[in-house]
Write an enzyme that holds these catalytic residues in place. Structure first.
Site, PDB file in Angstrom:
ATOM      1  N   ASP A  71       0.829  -1.208   0.000  1.00  0.00           N
ATOM      2  CA  ASP A  71       0.000   0.000   0.000  1.00  0.00           C
ATOM      3  C   ASP A  71       0.867   1.264   0.000  1.00  0.00           C
ATOM      4  OD1 ASP A  71      -2.505   1.260   0.156  1.00  0.00           O
ATOM      5  OD2 ASP A  71      -2.419   1.375   2.340  1.00  0.00           O
ATOM      6  N   GLY A  81      -8.519   6.548   3.270  1.00  0.00           N
ATOM      7  CA  GLY A  81      -8.881   7.331   4.448  1.00  0.00           C
ATOM      8  C   GLY A  81     -10.300   7.071   4.900  1.00  0.00           C
ATOM      9  N   SER A  88     -11.449   5.448   7.443  1.00  0.00           N
ATOM     10  CA  SER A  88     -11.711   5.441   8.892  1.00  0.00           C
ATOM     11  C   SER A  88     -12.552   6.639   9.304  1.00  0.00           C
ATOM     12  CB  SER A  88     -10.390   5.486   9.675  1.00  0.00           C
ATOM     13  OG  SER A  88      -9.706   4.281   9.516  1.00  0.00           O
ATOM     14  N   THR A 108      -6.869   3.172  10.372  1.00  0.00           N
ATOM     15  CA  THR A 108      -6.883   3.834  11.688  1.00  0.00           C
ATOM     16  C   THR A 108      -8.017   3.315  12.580  1.00  0.00           C
ATOM     17  OG1 THR A 108      -5.958   5.794  10.647  1.00  0.00           O
ATOM     18  CG2 THR A 108      -6.988   6.106  12.796  1.00  0.00           C
TER      19      THR A 108
HETATM   20  O1  G3H Z   1      -4.305   3.175   2.437  1.00  0.00           O
HETATM   21  C1  G3H Z   1      -4.828   3.066   3.566  1.00  0.00           C
HETATM   22  C2  G3H Z   1      -5.930   3.878   3.977  1.00  0.00           C
HETATM   23  O2  G3H Z   1      -6.269   4.859   3.094  1.00  0.00           O
HETATM   24  C3  G3H Z   1      -6.365   3.917   5.371  1.00  0.00           C
HETATM   25  O3  G3H Z   1      -6.691   5.209   5.840  1.00  0.00           O
HETATM   26  O4  G3H Z   1      -6.144   5.007   8.254  1.00  0.00           O
HETATM   27  O5  G3H Z   1      -7.596   6.817   7.407  1.00  0.00           O
HETATM   28  O6  G3H Z   1      -8.424   4.467   7.407  1.00  0.00           O
HETATM   29  P1  G3H Z   1      -7.263   5.377   7.314  1.00  0.00           P
HETATM   30 ZN    ZN Z   2      -4.463   5.370   1.831  1.00  0.00          ZN
END
Ligand code: G3H
Ligand code: ZN
Length: 278
Positions: A82, A205, A207, A229
């Site tokens: 990732d 993102g 979360s 997160t």
């Molecule tokens: O690539 C991983 C994510 O976009 C996770 O984002 O930690 O805000 O859920 P997050």
């Molecule tokens: Zn990400």
């Protein structure tokens, strides 16, 4: 069983379902994610970020453990690198047996991002590995994930066509590492991008996105949903609770085990929210 992420996201997109993609930092998380998916009979994408690799100081130990967990699952599981900005790290992941990578050229300008993404796609497709990428925002420190940045549907279509990626990360209102689920998504934009772009879309993102808005995002045309997160929150809250109740505890299994169980249960629940259970 170990599969590519294309084998998960393409059928999901065709059926207007979502696909859960969750981050692995410690091996307990890989176990929790695989078990959570297995418990509800859903495919899942286990992802290891370049930042997690920096934390461990190496990709192979956590990468190979995660691949082994995927191989032994009774559900389709992809193992994905990732947010890789390093092309050599992508080559290493492919050599180790990862089935999917995200090349993150979002800090580059459009032409440079297209050129490098194309090279990554060619290399990975030659090795049977799926590729996700994203469009950057010129000068934006956080690339496409800076709050307020939104992807233009026509730019997205051109990027997907010029690069040959299997999935495309787009900016529609979420941003990374939010600890409240208050992000406001632009659902009309999701629908417009889905209409313009032929490959499955990825929400980063996530979360920061409330349950009902995750479901709406899938209905509007999103497919792969990245959540990290929020699961760290579930894991850490449990560790904190167990240690607060048992200050004498020293056996790491006694508090990491319940934390792993909490993440497993939340993953099963989220896969339902995402309509990711075939
Ligand atoms: O690539 C991983 C994510 O976009 C996770 O984002 O930690 O805000 O859920 P997050
Ligand atoms: Zn990400």
């Amino acid at each position: 069983m170990l599969v590519t992420s294309a084998e998960i996201v393409h059928p999901a997109a065709a059926a207007d379902r979502g696909a859960g993609a969750f981050n692995v930092i410690q091996v307990e998380l890989a176990e929790a994610l695989s078990r959570g998916a297995s418990a509800v009979g859903a495919p899942v994408i286990l992802q290891i970020s370049e930042n997690a690799v920096k934390y461990h100081g190496a990709l192979a130990p956590i990468g190979l453990a995660t691949i082994n967990i995927a191989e032994n699952s009774d559900q389709p599981v992809a193992v994905h690198l990732d947010h890789a900005e390093s092309v050599p790290l992508i080559h290493e992941a492919v050599a180790l047996g990862f089935t999917s990578v995200m090349y993150d050229g979002s800090k580059l300008d459009f032409a440079d991002n297209v050129a490098t993404t194309r090279e990554v796609v060619q290399f990975c497709h030659d090795h049977g590995v799926s590729v996700e990428a994203e469009i950057g925002e010129v000068g934006g420190k956080d690339g496409v994930h800076a709050p307020g940045v939104k992807t233009d549907p026509q730019d997205a279509a051109k990027f997907a066509e010029d690069t040959g990626v299997d999935a495309l990360a787009v900016a529609v209102g979420s941003s990374h590492a939010m600890t409240t689920r208050t992000a406001e998504l632009d659902f009309d934009r999701v629908a417009a991008i889905r209409e313009a772009v032929s490959v499955p879309l990825v929400l980063h993102g996530s979360s920061g996105v409330a349950d009902e808005n995750l479901t709406r995002a899938i209905e509007a045309g999103m497919t792969k949903v990245n959540i990290s997160t929020h699961l760290n929150h579930a894991f850490t809250d449990t560790v904190r609770e167990v240690l607060a109740a048992h200050p004498e505890m020293v056996d790491t299994r006694k508090y990491l085990g319940p934390a792993r169980d909490a993440v497993q249960a939340e993953v099963s629940r989220l896969l339902g929210v995402l309509n990711a259970i075939p």
